[in-house]
Design a protein around this motif. Structure first.
Motif, short mmCIF file in Angstrom:
data_model
loop_
_atom_site.label_atom_id
_atom_site.label_comp_id
_atom_site.label_asym_id
_atom_site.label_seq_id
_atom_site.Cartn_x
_atom_site.Cartn_y
_atom_site.Cartn_z
N ASN A 296 0.89 -1.15 0.01
CA ASN A 296 -0.10 -0.05 -0.20
C ASN A 296 0.92 1.31 -0.74
O ASN A 296 0.37 2.19 -0.86
CB ASN A 296 -0.88 0.18 1.14
CG ASN A 296 -1.80 -1.45 1.32
OD1 ASN A 296 -2.26 -1.11 0.13
ND2 ASN A 296 -2.39 -2.23 2.29
N THR A 327 -2.05 7.68 3.26
CA THR A 327 -1.76 6.68 2.80
C THR A 327 -0.63 6.04 4.36
O THR A 327 -1.19 4.91 5.21
CB THR A 327 -0.80 5.27 2.21
OG1 THR A 327 -2.12 6.30 0.42
CG2 THR A 327 -0.64 4.15 2.16
N GLU A 331 -2.25 3.64 7.03
CA GLU A 331 -1.55 2.20 7.35
C GLU A 331 -0.82 2.07 8.27
O GLU A 331 -1.33 1.18 9.29
CB GLU A 331 -0.40 1.87 6.68
CG GLU A 331 -1.31 1.84 4.98
CD GLU A 331 -1.48 0.55 5.26
OE1 GLU A 331 -1.66 -0.39 5.01
OE2 GLU A 331 -2.65 0.86 4.16
#
Length: 352
Positions: A296, A327, A331
């Motif tokens: 990711n 992101t 995460e």
């Protein structure tokens, strides 16, 4: 870990629950498989001890001797691991793969000689019998080659072969332990020899993998020492990191809750067991972090910096930066939440 990202991206591109479970399982095996297999080996040996009625004192002594031997071999190899890895990376980049196998045996030779002297002196004063000391020294030397070999095996990316070598080590060790107990051999000596034989199988397997991948040559086995001299901070970083990870164990063993098993062999069950369980719970974050970074975060990171290299406009760079940081934050938050739930679940089962 080298190169795992390519495989993870391919697995996570597949849709469906089964595909996701398979991808996470692959990441978990590669990231934590060797450590979990090592724990499984210890547990398997202790289960056999319980089935055969081996006394608690002998079990504690066996665990102490194996633990001391593994930590001592890890500490010694940690001084060479980072410079050797740097040498390996440079040789691969320069396409001089004929330098790699000689450096493997050269580094092994130095560590085996130095380690035999240092650990041998400890064993002389440890209170172990002559046979126990020789078996510990045998296992110590086997593990030096195994730990050193792991640095070279990262270049192969043959994860299945590496995991099979660990699994074979467990199987051989448990079978040999079963035979030793059935034959009525002294439990500590018989089981130490079984564990050494198991890890010996892993050593042979890993060496075969290395010889399949890297070419044989008559190059100097001491060339890597230039890298050790040039990158001494790397060597010291590896050593001090290892000491930082394990020094507290020695302090606790020597403290009020430490228990003298025999001679210089100490343990602290009230600390060691909870510490192991706590460490096992963090594997959730270990696996999730690797997946988050490789699957990711890295694509966003790559897009952001490629705009600089390829002359992207400011507006695109700003958007890419915001996407990358968003992101990253999400995460990290997901990793923390998953770890929180697992830790809470384990704590709730504490009395059990």
């Amino acid at each position: 870990m080298a190169g795992i990202g390519f495989e993870l991206k391919r697995l996570f591109r597949r849709k469906g629950l089964f595909a996701t479970m398979r991808a996470y399982g692959y990441a978990g095996i590669v990231c934590t498989g060797p450590m979990l297999l090592g724990v499984l080996l210890q547990v398997g040996i202790l289960v056999l001890c319980g089935l055969w009625g081996v006394g608690r004192a002998n079990q504690d002594l066996l665990v102490c001797m194996v633990t001391y031997t593994l930590l001592a071999s890890l500490t010694l190899t940690s001084f060479f691991s980072m410079p050797v890895t740097r040498f390996l990376a440079d040789m691969l980049f320069a396409e001089r793969e004929d330098e790699i196998l000689p450096s493997f045996w050269g580094s092994n030779a130095i560590m085996l000689v130095a380690g035999t002297v240092l650990y041998g002196v400890f064993l002389l004063f440890s209170g172990a019998t002559l046979l126990q000391g020789l078996l510990c020294l045998w296992l110590f030397n086997i593990m030096i080659v195994n730990w050193n070999g792991m640095s070279y095996l990262t270049a192969i990316k043959d994860y299945r072969g590496i995991l099979c070598s660990f699994a074979a080590a467990i199987g051989v060790a448990c079978l040999c332990a079963l035979a030793a107990l059935a034959l009525g051999l002294p439990p500590v000596e018989g089981l130490l020899a079984s564990i050494a034989l198991g890890y010996g199988v892993m050593l042979a397997w890993d060496v075969v993998l290395l010889y399949r991948y890297f070419p044989r040559s008559d190059r100097s086995p001491w060339r890597f020492l230039r890298w050790l001299d040039q990158f001494m901070p790397l060597a010291l970083t590896g050593l001090f990191t290892n000491l930082g990870l394990f020094a507290h164990l020695v302090i606790i063993w020597a403290g009020p809750i430490g228990v003298q098993i025999k001679g210089l062999f100490y343990g602290a069950p009230y600390h060691d067991v909870p510490a192991l369980i706590a460490f096992l719970t963090t594997l959730v974050t270990t696996v999730n972090f690797v997946v988050s970074v490789e699957v990711n975060f890295y694509p966003r990171y790559r897009d952001y910096y490629s705009l600089f290299n390829d002359g992207g406009v400011v507006g695109d760079i700003v958007v890419a930066e915001e996407e990358m940081l968003s992101t990253l934050n999400s995460e990290l938050r997901f990793c923390a939440l998953k770890q929180l739930f697992v830790t809470a679940a384990v704590i709730s089962l504490e009395t059990t």
